[in-house]
Scaffold this active site. Sequence first.
Site, PDB file in Angstrom:
ATOM      1  N   ASP A  75       9.385  -3.567   2.032  1.00  0.00           N
ATOM      2  CA  ASP A  75       7.463  -3.872   2.108  1.00  0.00           C
ATOM      3  C   ASP A  75       7.273  -5.107   3.222  1.00  0.00           C
ATOM      4  OD1 ASP A  75       8.405  -5.391   0.633  1.00  0.00           O
ATOM      5  OD2 ASP A  75       6.762  -5.025  -1.528  1.00  0.00           O
ATOM      6  N   ASP A 486       9.059 -15.093  -6.264  1.00  0.00           N
ATOM      7  CA  ASP A 486       9.429 -14.227  -7.170  1.00  0.00           C
ATOM      8  C   ASP A 486      10.646 -14.615  -7.747  1.00  0.00           C
ATOM      9  OD1 ASP A 486       7.251 -12.688  -6.065  1.00  0.00           O
ATOM     10  OD2 ASP A 486       8.303 -11.978  -4.916  1.00  0.00           O
TER      11      ASP A 486
END
Length: 913
Positions: A75, A486
């Site tokens: 993505d 993340d």
Amino acid sequence: MQPRARRTRTLAGTLAATLTAGALAVVTQLAGGTPAAAAASEPYTWKNVRIDGGGFVPGIVFNPTEQNLIYARTDIGGAYRWNQSTSSWIPLLDFAGWDHWNYNGVLSIATDPVQTSKVYAAVGMYLNSWDPNNGAILRSSDKGATWAATTLPFKVGGNMPGRGMGERLAIDPNRNSTLYFGAEAGNGLWRSTDSGVTWAKVTNFPNAGNYVQDPADTNNYLNFSQGIGWVAFDKSTGTAGNTTQTIYVGVADLQNTVYRSLNGGTSWERVAGQPTGYLAHQGEIAGGYLYITTSDKGGPYDGGHGDVWKMQLSTGAWTQISPVPSSDTNNNYFGYSGLSVDKQNPNTLMVTGYSSWYPDTFIWRSTDGGATWRQFYDYAWPNRTNRYTLNISGVPWLDFNEQKSAPEQSPKLGWMTEALEIDPFNANRMLFGTGATIYGTTNLTALDTGGTVALSPFIKGLEETAVLDLISPPTGTSPLISGVGDIGGFRHTSLDVVPDMFDMPYFGSTNSLDYAELNPSYVVRVGKGARTANGQTNIGVSSDGGANWWSGSSPSGAQGGTVALNANGTRVVWSTEANGVFYATSFGGGFSQSSGVPATAKVESDRVNPNKFYALYNGTFYVSTNGGQSFTSTATGLGATGNFKAMPGVEGELWLAGETGVYRSTNSGTSFTKFAASASGVGIGFGKAAPGRTNMAVYTMATIDGVRGVYRSNDVGATWVRINDAAHQYGNAGDAITGDPRTYGRVYLGTNGRGIIYGDATVTPSSPPASPSASTSASPSPSSSASPSPSPSASASPSPSPSPSPSGPGGKACTATYKVLNSWPGGFTGELKVTSTGTVATTGWRVNFTFTAGQVISQMWGGVKTQTGSAVQAVNEGYNGALAPAASTTAGFNASWNNSSNPIPSPVTCTAL
């Protein structure tokens, strides 16, 4: 993930102010006179620092007719092709630079089953204002080595909700010049009949999709229609070279989710008897059935219920085959998405419960068309029995340093598991994507007989982290310490080995790091997502170069932002994300509020004076001389965005890359000098000095002489050399950048989705005749030309040409080769490599060749060209004519071509002078 801000304003003229009593200090002045035409370039080798994965993989696609031809899409990290010989992935979209950073969001990918060298990708990052560009369909005829692009009249959301549906891009398996693409945001179904070159909307397709995750989302992210999710062809309804007649399309509409055409796309109808109340995430045709997986949400995070269905194509009869049906509300609390049918055994299929987070994701396998299922694990709270093993020794961070209570386990089997595929040539191989990696197996069928499936990461080469900060200490066992989004961050002792992530404290994201310049074993990092329930804070400190950490004291609620550690490791300044700026008078000690500096300012420390800190906020610079207790504003007009660093070994020397250019200060920020060749920049860093020099090399991601790229200066900004090229641009990279203080020419480049890239010089400069001036006024680059950033290539690069080698005087001789590095419609970049083959060093060289297809060279660097008609002569520059025996140099050039033929000239002769 929202992209970093991009701004394109430039400084229109000379910015100056006079220092007067009571006024702020001097704004910048331009250094040097008129900028040179273009900066020089230098070849570099580029590789990833290995982290292996780190982000969501929403799509994996096997070519159905060529074994081991596999693609993966991400993505924010581009697309990849599997290399069977190395068991690793090859990145395919690194040519996409700042002008097309959105290409790294890949919404769909399609591999041609007829001409298997062809591959297509639907690219674009966001549907909202975060992405300024429309989407595109990329096409390649060489398995992604080079690409051409067709820009669409709307945006594409490769990092938007619903991105795990698919594939939205599909090729007619009988007439492979026909493709369909299902768009988002009400843009409907599109078709190409010329292999993806041109596209037209299918105006009679009745439903563009109406499912919106959150129409009231004030962030303008969840409030777009997720559109058309997939297209599937029934190959049996066509013949080779003719249009496939039956086509199924999945639509994001809870009441009308499957449509079809029975006449090759001439007309369309809603499929009768279909399930309602759910979205068909994926659809696949095999063995006379259409299989679909459904969810009540679009994913990839959400989904509360769902089912699996199959429809018999001959009768239109639907059968629910859910492993856990939606009617079982106690046990069905997830949606289904991942779907794969074994091409060798059409009754064998697999599905995933993609949105199950507790106790884990679900993966099921059926060998009887969905009548019965086997799960990868069974559990009856709190007991769990696995039918798989998971070996993460090669990627140790995948356990996230967690200790879980049963029935949860660490590492997890996965989450966001929307991509799962069985190898069409090998029923024992299966790959599936998660929110962090790709897992795979080569003994899948063991599950069918009660055995154990052996899983491990199949992720090497696929790098998908957003890099937030990088430091390279001058001493110690780690050349690189990183902060990433993340997954925390890493301390690399080897760039080619995946380390474990930071722990104690663990951060979800590490936003900023620093080390003490005079005592590099002292390191500090700040971030977000610390496990506060375990007593951790969002600041970590280390006294052994990042090998071990402990939580430092923290202002209440503080997280994120930037951090600076003073030169000797005794003071810390932390500019938090939302709580203001603080200083600590000991390493890891308590914090007090700083004064005179705005909240969220970026902070750095002087690398010599332990009492001096600096800050930048909205174009205004600030200095503290009392260890961060108070700050005073100095220069203004530096642009609304930018990053800066202090030069090691020189008190008060600062470098800044911002939206208006690249600047240097030699007086602790009282004034800054802009390099006239620069127009904008995003990051700046320093590395080991070039041979014979005492000043550190400077690296920046900036626009120099009109060309955006990665640049290095060995001479305090007097000249700049572009060190990346059109094939190595990495999207919106460069906010985090640093050289290596131990290795000349090495630069570490942080990207927003392609991980950490490092480049190494292939040319070692000779020592200069004298040390460079330390003057604050640096002249712009005097070099003659640069390699621009071309569009995606329309053809593959031909091989280098052979070269006759006439002898020169006195034992001098040379050879030359010619090759095309990359090409695009109407233009290409080429390279001449000259090698001294004699027994005596050359003092110069001359290369001659003749074009045969009308090519015309427009620019050359590393050589001086003369072209008369088709005849070309290139002679050395002043700096690269002297070549010792066996030594080589290169000259690069840009040229035009006719888009149909670009033959290699022959012969290519070299004369040694």
